[in-house]
Design a protein around this motif. Structure first.
Motif, mmCIF file in Angstrom:
data_model
loop_
_atom_site.group_PDB
_atom_site.id
_atom_site.type_symbol
_atom_site.label_atom_id
_atom_site.label_comp_id
_atom_site.label_asym_id
_atom_site.label_seq_id
_atom_site.Cartn_x
_atom_site.Cartn_y
_atom_site.Cartn_z
ATOM 1 N N PHE A 1 -12.539 -0.606 -1.964
ATOM 2 C CA PHE A 1 -11.249 -0.920 -1.346
ATOM 3 C C PHE A 1 -11.320 -2.249 -0.598
ATOM 4 O O PHE A 1 -10.402 -3.073 -0.651
ATOM 5 N N ALA B 1 -5.295 2.110 6.069
ATOM 6 C CA ALA B 1 -6.513 1.583 5.445
ATOM 7 C C ALA B 1 -7.755 2.097 6.148
ATOM 8 O O ALA B 1 -8.808 2.304 5.533
ATOM 9 N N SER C 1 -7.218 1.654 -3.348
ATOM 10 C CA SER C 1 -7.030 2.411 -2.109
ATOM 11 C C SER C 1 -7.282 3.902 -2.278
ATOM 12 O O SER C 1 -7.912 4.537 -1.428
#
Length: 433
Positions: A275, A36, A253
């Motif tokens: 995101f 992430a 994402s």
């Protein structure tokens, strides 16, 4: 009743179990942070390598491809090394792979690193969930949703760090190398507090009372045979739901930052917030989802969530702006928050299948969804626009609203007199203990 013996174990939680729970939580969090943290800076990776949307999409698709190729190795590694060692050592190796992404000098190198990252992630995912179930058996009640909630916290944390680094202009290689090193250390420390001993140690203790069950429970195998013919069809329906969840999550994402920069026209720092919005909403949904599901049932929550996904994504595509995009991804995040846990629980409770088979199949099909999604969106985006390609999120929401009727109503394991749903949507005989 068979349920009564579990009550005492739920009330006695040892310090070892508590420390293991914290350690597993850290493993889930680190697993989410590592990738992430890179997501908000994918547009820079794309620009540095001169990639098209389709090229970036196929490179990202190498992650789920690696996961599919390596996922079947996880049980062998866990049996040989133990879930604790597999999860922690896998995270350290994943940190190294992610740290090398900014140094990729070509599409092939990028795809190769993401292939490795996906393979590692698949093994880590199985190991951390397996260890989480070990800890859950010590608690005697459900705590796995909290682990997935911590995964979402990690995704939000990584997204925020990545967005901040992009906004401050921190060089990409230095940013990713530093964060990878920090969280690799966290994984090593967490390993010290994970459970030791055989993987089935807690399962054997939890299943011990079943040996004393009254003979009246013996006819359970007959219903299993009767519903076994529906298992493949029901697994396919659950796989569709899992794939829809993958499309929704991948939209945030892989494409959220690019959508804000190319279709809405925001800057680098704001682009990463798509995101973040999705993951913050998913985190809230997962951390509060147990109470909501207990009150309304996971089937109803999932179907309403599907409508929320469709409305949120449809709104942001119809009226493209920073505010509507963040609101749309947030609504989609809330809608998808409890979907995958509900799908996995229903698969794990399927009558007519050996223990763990349903969960394994659905997890594999979820990976297929993550494999297909970025490539499909990238190809459609190059052929028309990213705005058109993200209509796949709206479609996914509508499918969830319709197919979600196959989910079990309750999140807890069904009582002997409860009737789980069949592939046709009707009741079936309850699985045996």
């Amino acid at each position: 009743m068979p349920a009564s013996p579990a009550a005492p174990s739920a009330a006695v939680v040892t310090p070892v179990a508590r420390r293991a729970r914290v350690a597993v939580s850290m493993v889930f969090l680190v697993n989410a942070v590592l990738y992430a943290n890179l997501v908000p800076r994918l547009p820079e990776v794309k620009a540095d390598l001169g990639l098209s949307n389709a090229a970036l999409g196929t490179a990202i698709a190498a992650m789920p491809l690696g996961a599919l190729l390596a996922g079947l190795l996880a049980p062998l590694l866990i049996q040989r090394l133990g879930s604790a060692a597999v999860a922690s050592s896998g995270l350290v190796t994943l940190a190294v792979a992610v740290a090398l992404v900014p140094l990729a000098g070509s599409w092939a190198a990028l795809a190769g690193l993401l292939l490795l990252a996906g393979a590692l992630d698949a093994v880590i995912d199985v190991a951390q969930n397996a260890h989480g179930f070990r800890v859950q058996r010590l608690y005697g009640r459900s705590i796995v949703n909290a682990f997935h909630g911590l995964w979402s916290v990690g995704a939000v944390l990584g997204g925020l760090v990545g967005s901040a680094a992009a906004g401050l202009g921190v060089p990409l290689p230095a940013h990713i190398a530093t964060t990878s090193a920090v969280f690799a250390v966290v994984a090593v420390v967490a390993h010290r507090f994970l459970l030791r001993g055989p993987e089935d140690a807690e399962r054997a203790a939890a299943d011990a009372p079943a040996a004393d069950a009254p003979a009246a429970d013996a006819p359970a195998p007959a219903p299993r045979r009767r519903v076994a013919g529906h298992a493949v069809l029901l697994l396919a329906a659950l796989g569709v739901l899992a794939a829809c969840g993958a499309f929704v999550e991948d939209a945030g994402s892989s494409w959220g930052a690019l959508y804000l920069r190319t279709e809405v026209g925001t800057g680098a720092a704001a682009a990463g917030l798509a995101f973040v919005a999705l993951q913050v909403a998913m985190t809230v949904g997962r951390l509060t989802g147990d109470r909501v599901v207990d009150r309304f049932g996971q089937r109803r929550v999932a179907r309403v969530g599907g409508l929320a996904i469709a409305v949120g994504a449809g709104g942001m595509l119809a009226v493209p702006s920073l505010a509507t995009t963040l609101a749309g991804f947030a609504l989609a995040g809330l809608g998808v928050a409890t979907l995958v846990p509900a799908v996995m629980h229903t698969a794990d409770e399927l009558p007519g299948l050996p223990a763990g088979v349903g969960l394994t199949v659905v997890s594999w099909l979820l990976r297929v969804g993550f494999l297909v999604s970025p490539t499909v969106v990238g190809v459609v985006a190059d052929a028309s626009s990213l705005r058109v390609a993200l209509l796949s999120v709206v479609v996914s929401g509508l499918v969830v609203a319709g197919v979600g009727r196959v989910l079990l109503t309750r999140a807890a394991a069904p009582e002997p007199d409860e009737e789980p749903v069949t592939a046709s949507g009707g009741p079936a005989a309850s699985p045996g203990a």
